[in-house]
Write a protein that holds these residues in place. Structure first.
Motif, PDB file in Angstrom:
ATOM      1  N   ILE A  61       0.827  -1.205   0.000  1.00 42.74           N
ATOM      2  CA  ILE A  61       0.000   0.000   0.000  1.00 42.74           C
ATOM      3  C   ILE A  61       0.865   1.260   0.000  1.00 42.74           C
ATOM      4  O   ILE A  61       0.518   2.257  -0.630  1.00 42.74           O
ATOM      5  N   ASN A  63       3.439   1.748  -1.575  1.00 42.64           N
ATOM      6  CA  ASN A  63       3.918   1.996  -2.931  1.00 42.64           C
ATOM      7  C   ASN A  63       2.812   2.431  -3.886  1.00 42.64           C
ATOM      8  O   ASN A  63       3.015   2.486  -5.096  1.00 42.64           O
ATOM      9  N   VAL A  64       1.645   2.741  -3.322  1.00 40.74           N
ATOM     10  CA  VAL A  64       0.528   3.262  -4.109  1.00 40.74           C
ATOM     11  C   VAL A  64       0.180   4.642  -3.548  1.00 40.74           C
ATOM     12  O   VAL A  64      -0.620   4.770  -2.624  1.00 40.74           O
ATOM     13  N   GLY A  68      -4.095   4.478  -2.026  1.00 42.05           N
ATOM     14  CA  GLY A  68      -3.595   3.151  -1.666  1.00 42.05           C
ATOM     15  C   GLY A  68      -4.511   2.396  -0.712  1.00 42.05           C
ATOM     16  O   GLY A  68      -4.704   1.184  -0.850  1.00 42.05           O
ATOM     17  N   VAL A 386      -6.375   4.981  -9.121  1.00 43.16           N
ATOM     18  CA  VAL A 386      -5.274   4.491  -8.285  1.00 43.16           C
ATOM     19  C   VAL A 386      -4.053   4.366  -9.185  1.00 43.16           C
ATOM     20  O   VAL A 386      -4.172   3.970 -10.335  1.00 43.16           O
ATOM     21  N   ALA A 388       0.476   3.582  -8.893  1.00 44.33           N
ATOM     22  CA  ALA A 388       1.575   3.214  -7.997  1.00 44.33           C
ATOM     23  C   ALA A 388       2.919   3.590  -8.619  1.00 44.33           C
ATOM     24  O   ALA A 388       3.012   4.013  -9.769  1.00 44.33           O
ATOM     25  N   ILE A 397      -1.859  -4.088  -9.034  1.00 50.78           N
ATOM     26  CA  ILE A 397      -3.172  -3.453  -8.842  1.00 50.78           C
ATOM     27  C   ILE A 397      -4.182  -4.057  -9.818  1.00 50.78           C
ATOM     28  O   ILE A 397      -5.312  -4.385  -9.455  1.00 50.78           O
TER      29      ILE A 397
END
Length: 409
Positions: A61, A63-64, A68, A386, A388, A397
């Motif tokens: 998460i 890295n998003v 995230g 979203v 990342a 994802i």
């Protein structure tokens, strides 16, 4: 009528199709390209960085950077280890490289695409060619879609997995946003993420094509006087600015682009302190004592970089090495430890690896991927707002949201 219509046969759509058809559902995948997963074919420079071998949910998460937490349920249900197990069960051996990036041992993205297509179709999902023009919605419930050819495809459930707007040649032309808006969804404005940067400095054009390895960058937000990203690795100069893995990652931290707001500072010799670099330069100078300054840097810098470094140092190219002062040498050290490029803009969204923006996450149930506005309508992958960092996270994802949508249809 099929049980499930999936619009888009990319990573998310193929994953959703495989999961739904394994559960006994009749699935139709509507794909506008002749071949599915065109964008997967070009990821990782054609090698396909299929996921990131990080097994901590918190790390995933983290890295998003955009929404995230929305992915908590999707990631919890289908982690990178699950992706790797599924791909290897389909006969593709995987390997983990620097930064936990996962690739097929063959280094061929086509092997990943073939595995995903087999996963989707082995239990009966059908891929048909066509492009969805509009959804069929009756009394707040989706009933299917109409193609640009006028064909009506009816289904109990519909998943929109059309991707974003980057690399339109692969089919990601923003169709999903139009369909979502038709269903009443809000589209967060689209902008590029993981994209090359356009820069002010003219020397970028002079350095076009030069790849630098083992350098360090710091991305600075001058408005906040803050380092927003730093990394060690590879980058590339282009005719308009800078690119390469580190630059793409840095771009995703630049949330509000303004001309001149962001700077990239490049350390060409990060493994040497300023003092150590000065010692190294002194040694090179002693070996080239009677040469012109511009002819003394061949052991220190790539050929293309030499004229740029000389100009930035302020030392005359024809200055004899044995005439260079300590102050001039220190200026050269300063240049090599901190070459600055000023960002003027992102490259166009069509050139981005992923698109930031998309269907507003607050209008999607994060535990099922179903629309909160229209019954039986689901979303998966890049069409959702979203995105990342680079390193396999964006494909994860797609897999996790596709898997969750597939389970819930």
């Amino acid at each position: 009528m099929s049980d499930v219509l999936i619009i888009g046969a990319g990573a998310a759509g193929l994953m959703a199709a495989g999961v739904a058809s394994m559960a006994g559902k009749s699935v139709v995948l509507l794909e506008r390209n002749d071949r599915p997963a065109r964008k997967v074919m070009i990821t990782g420079k054609g090698r396909c960085n299929v996921t990131n071998n990080c097994n901590s949910l918190d790390d995933l998460i983290a890295n998003v950077p955009v929404n995230g937490r929305f992915l908590y349920s999707a990631f919890s249900r289908f982690m990178p280890a699950d992706t790797m197990e599924l791909i290897e069960d389909m006969g593709v051996e995987l390997k983990t490289e620097r930064g936990n990036r996962v690739f097929p041992v063959s280094d061929k993205a086509a092997d990943i695409v073939d595995a995903l297509v087999a996963f989707a179709t082995d239990d009966g999902a059908k891929i048909i060619k066509g492009r969805a023009k509009e959804l069929i919605i009756e009394n707040g419930t989706v009933k299917g879609a109409v193609t640009y050819d006028g064909e009506k495809i009816f289904a109990e459930k519909v998943i929109i997995a059309t991707g974003g707007k980057s690399y339109p040649a692969t089919g990601s032309s923003g169709d999903g946003y139009i369909l979502a808006q038709q269903a009443g969804h809000t589209i967060v404005p689209i902008k590029p993420s993981l994209v090359s940067l356009e820069c002010h400095e003219g020397f970028c054009t002079d350095l076009m094509g030069l790849a630098l390895k083992n350098v360090e960058i710091k991305a600075v937000d001058t408005k906040k006087n803050k380092i927003i990203y730093e990394d060690f690795g590879e980058m590339l100069f282009t005719h308009f600015g800078v690119s390469g893995p580190m630059i793409l990652s840095a771009s995703s931290h630049m949330r509000e682009m303004e001309k001149g707001r962001y700077e990239i500072h490049i350390d060409l010799k990060p493994r040497l302190t300023a003092e150590q670099l000065d010692t190294r330069i002194l040694r090179d100078f002693s070996e080239n004592n009677n040469k012109n300054f511009i002819n003394s840097l061949g052991g220190l810098l790539p050929r293309k970089m030499i004229p740029v470094a000389v100009k930035l140092s302020g030392i005359r190219p024809t200055e004899k090495v044995n005439q260079i002062t300590k102050e001039q040498r220190q200026k050269l050290v300063q240049v090599l430890k901190d070459i600055k490029v000023t960002v003027t803009d992102f490259s166009p969204v069509e050139e981005a690896i992923v698109t930031s923006g998309g269907v507003k996450t607050s209008e999607i149930n994060p535990k099922t991927m179903e629309s909160k506005l229209v019954s039986n309508l689901y979303f998966a992958g890049e069409v959702i707002d979203v995105d990342a960092y680079t390193g396999g996270f964006n494909l994860q994802i797609a897999f996790s949201t596709g898997h969750l949508a597939g389970e819930n249809v």
